[in-house]
Design an enzyme around this catalytic site. Structure first.
Site, PDB file in Angstrom:
ATOM      1  CE1 TYR A 106       4.487  34.884 -18.912  1.00 34.57           C
ATOM      2  CE2 TYR A 106       6.281  36.482 -18.966  1.00 34.57           C
ATOM      3  CZ  TYR A 106       4.933  36.187 -18.943  1.00 34.57           C
ATOM      4  OH  TYR A 106       4.023  37.206 -18.958  1.00 34.57           O
TER       5      TYR A 106
ATOM      6  CG  ASP B 283       6.849  45.785 -13.589  1.00 34.06           C
ATOM      7  OD1 ASP B 283       5.668  45.539 -13.921  1.00 34.06           O
ATOM      8  OD2 ASP B 283       7.167  46.723 -12.821  1.00 34.06           O
TER       9      ASP B 283
ATOM     10  CE  LYS C 103       4.191  38.919 -11.159  1.00 30.70           C
ATOM     11  NZ  LYS C 103       3.887  40.143 -11.834  1.00 30.70           N
TER      12      LYS C 103
ATOM     13  CE  LYS D  85       3.747  42.470  -7.176  1.00 37.18           C
ATOM     14  NZ  LYS D  85       3.032  42.816  -8.355  1.00 37.18           N
TER      15      LYS D  85
ATOM     16  CB  CYS E   8       9.815  82.089 -12.180  1.00 38.00           C
ATOM     17  SG  CYS E   8      11.171  81.240 -13.002  1.00 38.00           S
TER      18      CYS E   8
ATOM     19  CD  GLU F  94       9.278  30.917 -15.698  1.00 40.95           C
ATOM     20  OE1 GLU F  94       8.404  31.809 -15.726  1.00 40.95           O
ATOM     21  OE2 GLU F  94       9.147  29.824 -16.250  1.00 40.95           O
TER      22      GLU F  94
ATOM     23  CB  CYS G 214      12.671  85.124 -14.639  1.00 43.58           C
ATOM     24  SG  CYS G 214      11.028  84.431 -14.849  1.00 43.58           S
TER      25      CYS G 214
ATOM     26  CB  CYS H  65       8.069  80.229 -15.299  1.00 46.63           C
ATOM     27  SG  CYS H  65       8.706  81.844 -15.812  1.00 46.63           S
TER      28      CYS H  65
ATOM     29  CB  CYS I 174      12.179  82.481 -17.747  1.00 49.34           C
ATOM     30  SG  CYS I 174      12.547  81.329 -16.421  1.00 49.34           S
TER      31      CYS I 174
HETATM   32  S1  IVH Z   1       3.219  33.016 -15.783  1.00 47.63           S
HETATM   33  C1  IVH Z   1      -1.065  31.326 -15.584  1.00 47.63           C
HETATM   34  N1  IVH Z   1       5.696  33.900 -15.670  1.00 47.63           N
HETATM   35  O1  IVH Z   1       2.867  38.497 -14.338  1.00 47.63           O
HETATM   36  C2  IVH Z   1       0.228  31.989 -15.308  1.00 47.63           C
HETATM   37  N2  IVH Z   1       3.943  35.503 -15.658  1.00 47.63           N
HETATM   38  O2  IVH Z   1       0.668  38.342 -12.281  1.00 47.63           O
HETATM   39  C3  IVH Z   1       0.650  32.901 -16.365  1.00 47.63           C
HETATM   40  N3  IVH Z   1       4.727  37.832 -15.627  1.00 47.63           N
HETATM   41  O3  IVH Z   1       0.057  38.336 -16.415  1.00 47.63           O
HETATM   42  C4  IVH Z   1       1.711  33.834 -16.021  1.00 47.63           C
HETATM   43  N4  IVH Z   1       6.880  37.393 -15.650  1.00 47.63           N
HETATM   44  O4  IVH Z   1       2.163  39.457 -17.319  1.00 47.63           O
HETATM   45  C5  IVH Z   1       4.395  34.240 -15.676  1.00 47.63           C
HETATM   46  N5  IVH Z   1       7.936  34.529 -15.638  1.00 47.63           N
HETATM   47  C6  IVH Z   1       6.647  34.865 -15.651  1.00 47.63           C
HETATM   48  C7  IVH Z   1       6.216  36.219 -15.641  1.00 47.63           C
HETATM   49  C8  IVH Z   1       4.847  36.490 -15.640  1.00 47.63           C
HETATM   50  C9  IVH Z   1       5.964  38.344 -15.641  1.00 47.63           C
HETATM   51  C10 IVH Z   1       3.481  38.646 -15.584  1.00 47.63           C
HETATM   52  C11 IVH Z   1       2.452  38.269 -16.604  1.00 47.63           C
HETATM   53  C12 IVH Z   1       1.232  37.861 -15.843  1.00 47.63           C
HETATM   54  C13 IVH Z   1       1.476  38.500 -14.518  1.00 47.63           C
HETATM   55  C14 IVH Z   1       0.794  37.658 -13.452  1.00 47.63           C
END
Ligand code: IVH
Length: 668
Positions: free
Chosen positions: A225, A117, A115, A312, A406, A113, A409, A424, A430
């Site tokens: 997720y 942010d 991840k 990551k 500045c 999946e 000005c 400034c 200005c």
């Molecule tokens: S699973 C027990 N799936 O990443 C596992 N987390 O570092 C539960 N996150 O706190 C998390 N995308 O906020 C999972 N596809 C994904 C995710 C995801 C983002 C975040 C989530 C979690 C953090 C873990």
């Protein structure tokens, strides 16, 4: 209409509207025009107002959010919200796979999946209805943010279909899409507020806002997720998510099942660059064992599951040369240093400039001209310089110093105590500050002057025709027509629009003045409480701070604005020119002082009026509507279903209760 027919109609409309929202916000497949949607929503709102006995907090009409300030109550998670262990290389992923192989004899599949942010959230559904939304908090307990979460259009308030278990918990990530983030930051900068550093901070900041109706305006989105609960429809995590998709949850279409770790690695390689084409921020890939039975067997360590790992992405970095540093002056006078770089390709775009933020960052990097620098594009949109390779520095390299005066000005810059930015102070002399203030003044959400834009402002300023907003109202057609790309028609349009802007209500005029930290919401609060510019000018620090959502920083800025004689003169001129510096008479006519000095907490659901309406009535009658009960509370205005903790507090403090009837009598 009788009550039974109304109930049927209300339910049908709710169902229909949720389906349209689903099609629009989850399936990206709009099936109805905005206009038709609004008409149906209005119809629902009307029926709900007529038949308050059918109130439902999960009605689509509730998605606009209440504007009563809320307190967040802490709630314990049924299953703790753990985090994931991180990995940064393909080797580490192979190690992860080996560990799993050692722990089980069975064959297994993975799910990959994105991840996301953002900020994580847990949603509890009871019998298909959203019962609670809780932030991650410390993993054990989080804040109840249900009111705010209800405003997120891509989150189902009622599940679709019938085959969902009675109790489920769904976890996912709340996000602010890049496009929304950019607009939000632009608006914040226009209001002289600090922009958010990245979409993640903006999303978590928004989710914790006290006022749900403000959250509704921010356009958060969410992806899910992790489905938890008993009697889930399938052993496979992937398959469970597909069911959840049918129930109306937004599940990423990019989730994939992989037969082995090599397929996982292919997935990761693909998204390493492809992720830059997504509308939301991602910082890695999450790899999970698909079978939930096997997940249970593998179990958890103290901090994270053994059956999942995060990979990551490396924030992409390149090295290039720092050619020069320029300093930009904004509307508020804040001076931002910008690094000019030898153009270089980074994460799919050519980078020529990087933000240096402030003097401290320049000093920390010990920057010199012609330095070889590392530029990174992380969660932030604007790339930044993260490091310098000083081994390549020539001995006579010149250190980068923050300017003292500045660049526009030449006024000496100041740095206020506790602030990182240089300013400034020459606000009215200005050029970029002058032009910036006028541009803000005419902008759509402020005075909304048609036909005037950045270029025309520049021209008018160059020609010495305008130096501030009041000058605009003294412009004559003969002065406008000879300007480049202007004609009689355009000039006429501008003058007409300026004339019409004299009707723009006080709160927008106040916003248009561009007082530091006075954005749209603050301007509205100030206007409503203080009624006219004279009272605003005369307000003491205490009076200002006493207003809802106004703190010391804003109060001081408002006072400083009016203490400056140039500003006072500008306001006088605008007033003489006919702009609105007083709240509309029709609003004032509806007001009374019947509740003066009373502080009232609203709780529960009511028969005749919505909570927002009651709040407005309290304020119109001179009272104060507050979110939480304290010794200072005069009354609890209670409907049905008052929260037990509120009731307890009221009893303990001996605060009198008011019913809706009694309240309406008071203000009659
Ligand atoms: S699973 C027990 N799936 O990443 C596992 N987390 O570092 C539960 N996150 O706190 C998390 N995308 O906020 C999972 N596809 C994904 C995710 C995801 C983002 C975040 C989530 C979690 C953090 C873990």
């Amino acid at each position: 209409m009788n009550s039974d027919t109304a109930k049927e109609k209300i339910e049908a409309l709710r169902h229909e509207l949720e389906e349209y929202s689903y099609q629009y916000y989850v399936a990206s497949n709009p099936t109805i025009s905005d206009y038709e949607f609004d008409m149906k929503l209005k119809e629902l709102e009307k029926l709900e107002a007529e038949f308050p006995q059918f109130f439902d907090p999960n009605s689509p009409s509730q998605r606009v959010g209440s504007d009563i300030n809320q307190e967040f109550v802490q709630v314990k998670h049924q299953y703790p919200m753990l985090s994931l262990s991180n990995s940064y290389s393909e080797d580490e992923l192979s190690d992860f796979d080996q560990r799993i192989k050692k722990l089980t004899e069975e064959s297994y599949e993975y799910v990959c999946e994105l991840k996301f942010d953002g900020t994580s959230v847990s949603l509890i559904y009871e019998d298909g209805s959203l019962a609670r939304a809780v932030t991650r908090g410390d993993g054990e307990k989080g804040d109840d943010v249900t009111g705010n979460v209800r405003t997120i259009r891509s989150i189902p308030l009622k599940l679709k279909g019938t085959d969902y278990p009675g109790n489920i918990e769904m976890r996912g990530e709340i996000l602010l899409p890049f496009a929304v983030f950019t607009n939000l930051n632009q608006a914040r900068e226009e209001a002289g507020e600090m922009p958010f550093a990245n979409p993640r901070n903006a999303a978590s900041g928004t989710l914790k806002m006290q006022n749900a109706s403000e959250v509704a305006k921010r356009k958060l989105d969410a992806y899910f997720y992790y489905l938890l609960g008993e009697n889930l429809p399938d052993d496979g995590h992937f398959e469970s998510l597909q069911h959840a998709k049918k129930w109306g949850f937004k599940i990423s279409e990019h989730t994939r099942k992989c037969a082995n770790i090599n397929e996982v690695i292919d997935f990761i390689r693909y998204w390493d660059t492809e992720r830059f084409n997504l509308p939301v921020a991602t910082d890695g890939i999450v790899i999970k064992v698909n079978s939930r039975r096997l997940q249970n067997n593998l179990g958890f360590t103290a901090k994270s599951p053994r059956w999942a790992i995060a990979y990551k992405f490396k924030a992409e970095q390149v090295s290039t040369t720092l050619e020069s540093v320029s300093f930009q002056v904004g509307r508020t006078g804040a001076v931002t240093p910008v690094a000019n770089l030898t153009p270089v390709l980074l994460a799919g775009t050519i980078v020529k400039r990087a933000s240096l933020h402030n003097a401290d960052i320049i000093a920390k990097l010990d920057l010199h001209l012609e330095d070889s620098v590392y530029v990174e594009k992380g969660g932030e949109i604007i790339p930044k310089i993260v490091d310098v390779n000083d081994s390549l520095r020539k001995p006579d390299a010149q250190q980068v110093e923050f300017i003292k005066n500045c660049p526009e000005c030449n006024t000496e810059l100041i740095r206020r105590e506790g602030e990182a930015a240089h300013y400034c102070p020459n606000e009215t002399g200005c050029p970029p500050q002058i032009k910036g203030k006028i541009e803000h003044f005419i902008s759509r959400r402020a005075m909304d002057i048609d036909g005037l834009g950045q270029e025309t402002i520049e021209l008018l300023y160059q020609q010495d025709l305008i130096h501030n907003a009041a000058d605009l109202y003294e412009l004559k057609a003969e002065q406008l027509i000879p300007l480049e790309r202007m004609g009689e028609k355009s000039a006429e349009r501008i003058l007409k629009s300026l004339d019409e802007s004299k009707k723009v209500p006080f709160e927008r005029v106040l916003f248009a003045l561009g007082i530091r930290f006075v954005g749209e919401t603050v301007a509205k609060k100030l206007a409503q409480k203080l009624i006219n510019i004279e009272q605003l000018k005369a307000a003491s620090l205490e009076q200002l701070i006493d207003i809802d959502e106004i703190g010391g920083r804003i109060a001081e800025s408002v006072m400083a604005y009016f203490q400056d004689e140039k500003n006072a003169t500008l306001v006088e001129r605008l007033k003489a020119q006919g702009l609105q510096f007083e709240l509309d008479q029709s609003i004032l006519n509806e007001r009374s002082q019947k509740l003066e000095g009373l502080s009232i907490v609203i709780s529960g659901t009511f028969e005749k009026h919505s909570r927002d309406e009651l709040k407005a009535m309290i304020e119109k009658n001179g009272g104060k509507s507050v979110g939480s009960i304290s010794k200072k509370t005069s009354y609890l205005l209670g409907g049905s279903n008052i929260g037990p903790s509120k009731l307890e507090k009221v009893e303990k403090l001996g605060i009198p209760m008011l019913s809706e009837e009694e309240f309406l009598k008071m203000i009659e």
